[in-house]
Design a protein around this motif. Structure first.
Motif, PDB file in Angstrom:
ATOM      1  N   SER A 272     -28.687 -83.135  18.437  1.00  0.00           N
ATOM      2  CA  SER A 272     -27.498 -82.437  17.935  1.00  0.00           C
ATOM      3  C   SER A 272     -27.817 -80.993  17.581  1.00  0.00           C
ATOM      4  O   SER A 272     -27.051 -80.070  17.902  1.00  0.00           O
ATOM      5  CB  SER A 272     -26.939 -83.168  16.710  1.00  0.00           C
ATOM      6  OG  SER A 272     -26.544 -84.480  17.034  1.00  0.00           O
ATOM      7  N   LEU A 273     -28.940 -80.785  16.905  1.00  0.00           N
ATOM      8  CA  LEU A 273     -29.344 -79.437  16.533  1.00  0.00           C
ATOM      9  C   LEU A 273     -29.615 -78.590  17.766  1.00  0.00           C
ATOM     10  O   LEU A 273     -29.220 -77.420  17.826  1.00  0.00           O
ATOM     11  CB  LEU A 273     -30.585 -79.498  15.638  1.00  0.00           C
ATOM     12  CG  LEU A 273     -31.108 -78.165  15.097  1.00  0.00           C
ATOM     13  CD1 LEU A 273     -30.038 -77.450  14.282  1.00  0.00           C
ATOM     14  CD2 LEU A 273     -32.363 -78.394  14.255  1.00  0.00           C
ATOM     15  N   MET A 274     -30.274 -79.183  18.782  1.00  0.00           N
ATOM     16  CA  MET A 274     -30.573 -78.446  20.006  1.00  0.00           C
ATOM     17  C   MET A 274     -29.284 -78.050  20.729  1.00  0.00           C
ATOM     18  O   MET A 274     -29.140 -76.897  21.175  1.00  0.00           O
ATOM     19  CB  MET A 274     -31.448 -79.301  20.920  1.00  0.00           C
ATOM     20  CG  MET A 274     -31.771 -78.655  22.261  1.00  0.00           C
ATOM     21  SD  MET A 274     -32.877 -77.233  22.103  1.00  0.00           S
ATOM     22  CE  MET A 274     -34.423 -78.077  21.782  1.00  0.00           C
ATOM     23  N   THR A 275     -28.347 -78.980  20.859  1.00  0.00           N
ATOM     24  CA  THR A 275     -27.103 -78.694  21.569  1.00  0.00           C
ATOM     25  C   THR A 275     -26.305 -77.594  20.881  1.00  0.00           C
ATOM     26  O   THR A 275     -25.864 -76.624  21.520  1.00  0.00           O
ATOM     27  CB  THR A 275     -26.247 -79.965  21.679  1.00  0.00           C
ATOM     28  OG1 THR A 275     -26.976 -80.970  22.395  1.00  0.00           O
ATOM     29  CG2 THR A 275     -24.951 -79.678  22.406  1.00  0.00           C
ATOM     30  N   ALA A 276     -26.133 -77.707  19.575  1.00  0.00           N
ATOM     31  CA  ALA A 276     -25.364 -76.703  18.842  1.00  0.00           C
ATOM     32  C   ALA A 276     -26.036 -75.335  18.897  1.00  0.00           C
ATOM     33  O   ALA A 276     -25.376 -74.303  19.083  1.00  0.00           O
ATOM     34  CB  ALA A 276     -25.183 -77.151  17.390  1.00  0.00           C
ATOM     35  N   SER A 277     -27.347 -75.318  18.754  1.00  0.00           N
ATOM     36  CA  SER A 277     -28.081 -74.054  18.765  1.00  0.00           C
ATOM     37  C   SER A 277     -27.977 -73.368  20.119  1.00  0.00           C
ATOM     38  O   SER A 277     -27.723 -72.154  20.216  1.00  0.00           O
ATOM     39  CB  SER A 277     -29.545 -74.306  18.419  1.00  0.00           C
ATOM     40  OG  SER A 277     -29.684 -74.834  17.116  1.00  0.00           O
ATOM     41  N   ALA A 278     -28.172 -74.129  21.201  1.00  0.00           N
ATOM     42  CA  ALA A 278     -28.136 -73.543  22.537  1.00  0.00           C
ATOM     43  C   ALA A 278     -26.741 -73.044  22.892  1.00  0.00           C
ATOM     44  O   ALA A 278     -26.588 -71.991  23.534  1.00  0.00           O
ATOM     45  CB  ALA A 278     -28.615 -74.569  23.561  1.00  0.00           C
ATOM     46  N   ALA A 375     -29.585 -80.394  28.965  1.00  0.00           N
ATOM     47  CA  ALA A 375     -30.818 -81.158  29.171  1.00  0.00           C
ATOM     48  C   ALA A 375     -31.449 -81.564  27.846  1.00  0.00           C
ATOM     49  O   ALA A 375     -32.021 -82.657  27.724  1.00  0.00           O
ATOM     50  CB  ALA A 375     -31.808 -80.332  29.999  1.00  0.00           C
ATOM     51  N   GLY A 376     -31.366 -80.692  26.847  1.00  0.00           N
ATOM     52  CA  GLY A 376     -31.951 -81.002  25.551  1.00  0.00           C
ATOM     53  C   GLY A 376     -31.266 -82.172  24.881  1.00  0.00           C
ATOM     54  O   GLY A 376     -31.916 -83.017  24.252  1.00  0.00           O
TER      55      GLY A 376
END
Length: 385
Positions: A272-278, A375-376
């Motif tokens: 979740s953190l990776m998707t929101a950040s990207a 992908a993350g």
């Protein structure tokens, strides 16, 4: 944290700060190098690629050297070589000599990067605390300081060669202190060693996937370091002193986000953190390129920094939890693959800029950030950061 680890922790923080400062100094002087050697975008891209080739050679030996001599000795030697290489960027007008200098700079910088991350991993293991995000925050703050210092000297119309010499000298003094404390030795993990025989192809595939994500993220990050200043000058018509703030805007936002990175990783799942950040990074870069205004671009570069800030800490945390793989080895592998993306991405953008425009080249940051989000989310879903 035990009192005996206070000085080693600050020493490794300084190593990250020096690394960021050196990269920022190179980033600020990309236009200077271009003008000094009369390079077009394609030739400038080849110059950056030389650093990537050097990094590839250095990474082939980094793990072996760090394992044999320890992260502190390797950080000192390679940090000194990187600092000296930086001071020689404008030493001649011969492009082949510039290529050689960039290869040495890339090789030394890549091994230094692995050494300081190995030292940070050892301290994290010994202290029992999450430290890696804050270590990487110091890299960002080093970039901010290097860009701000470069902007100040450009405003004062100081000689670029003087700036490079002063930066190299300061880095040498800082490295002398930052590599003196002895770091704790991570004890062998017998359970991990036993499990490593059954790690298998699936586990290696996970490690490769995390490394590929790091490379994707660092392509975008490297693009900001190497091309944002030139974009402000060439595409938006900004004065050199204002353009240099592009690097500072990106770096300070990334540094502040990384200070809270350990807190964020403790509260949200990694995917979740990776998707929101990207997605935040992609949106920020898209608005910067479409808005075409210096003030808007600086604000959006800060959003890109916020978005990309926790990509590497999240991936390092996932790599450190792979069954059968010692944490330091997993982090080193992901770091090495990511560094290839960091060094290889900017030359690719240079080739696109040569044949289309720098705006089109930097649009790859949007593409890679979206790819990272997609992908993350899939690769990190089973992981917890």
């Amino acid at each position: 944290m035990p009192l005996s680890l206070d000085r080693p922790v600050w020493a490794v923080r300084l190593q990250f700060f020096v690394s960021g400062f050196l990269f920022a100094t190179w980033g600020v002087h990309v236009p200077t190098v271009r003008a000094h050697y009369a390079l077009d975008e394609q030739t400038l891209a080849l110059t950056m690629l030389a650093a990537g080739v050097g990094a590839l050679g250095g990474l082939a030996f980094a793990g072996r050297w760090v394992g044999r001599w320890g992260p502190q000795r390797v950080a000192l030697l390679t940090g000194v070589v990187a600092a000296l290489s930086l001071t020689l960027l404008l030493a001649s007008h011969a492009w082949p000599l510039l290529l050689a200098t960039m290869m040495v700079f890339g090789a030394a910088g890549s091994v230094y990067d692995v050494a300081m991350n190995a030292g940070g991993s050892a301290l994290e293991h010994a202290s029992g605390q999450r430290l890696m995000s804050r270590f990487h925050a110091l890299f960002s703050f080093g970039g901010m300081a290097g860009a701000a210092f470069g902007s100040l000297l450009l405003r004062l119309q100081a000689e670029p060669a003087l700036h490079l010499a002063a930066t190299g000298t300061a880095a040498l003094l800082a490295l002398w202190w930052a590599t003196r404390p002895t770091l704790p030795v991570t004890p062998p993990d017998a359970h991990a060693a036993a499990d490593s025989r059954s790690f298998g192809a699936r586990g290696r595939g996970v490690l490769w996937a995390l490394g590929a994500l790091a490379a994707i993220g660092l392509v975008a990050e490297g693009a900001m370091y190497d091309w944002s200043v030139l974009y402000m000058q060439r595409e938006l018509g900004s004065a050199p002193a204002l353009a240099a703030l592009a690097y500072a805007s990106f770096s300070v936002a990334m540094g502040l986000a990384r200070l809270g990175g350990d807190w964020a990783r403790a509260r949200w799942p990694a995917h979740s953190l990776m998707t929101a950040s990207a997605l935040l990074a992609a949106a920020g870069m898209a608005v910067a390129l479409l808005g075409r205004h210096p003030a808007l671009a600086l604000a959006c570069f800060a959003l890109v920094g916020l978005g990309l800030a926790n990509v590497i800490p999240v991936l390092f945390a996932a790599a450190s939890r792979l069954p059968g793989v010692p944490a330091a080895n997993g982090i080193a592998a992901v770091s090495s693959m990511g560094y290839l993306g960091f060094m290889a991405g900017p030359p690719v953008i240079g080739f696109i800029a040569q044949h289309l425009s720098l705006t089109a080249g930097l649009a790859t940051v949007v593409v890679f950030s979206l790819l990272l989000a997609l992908a993350g989310a899939r690769a990190l879903r089973p992981q917890r950061a």
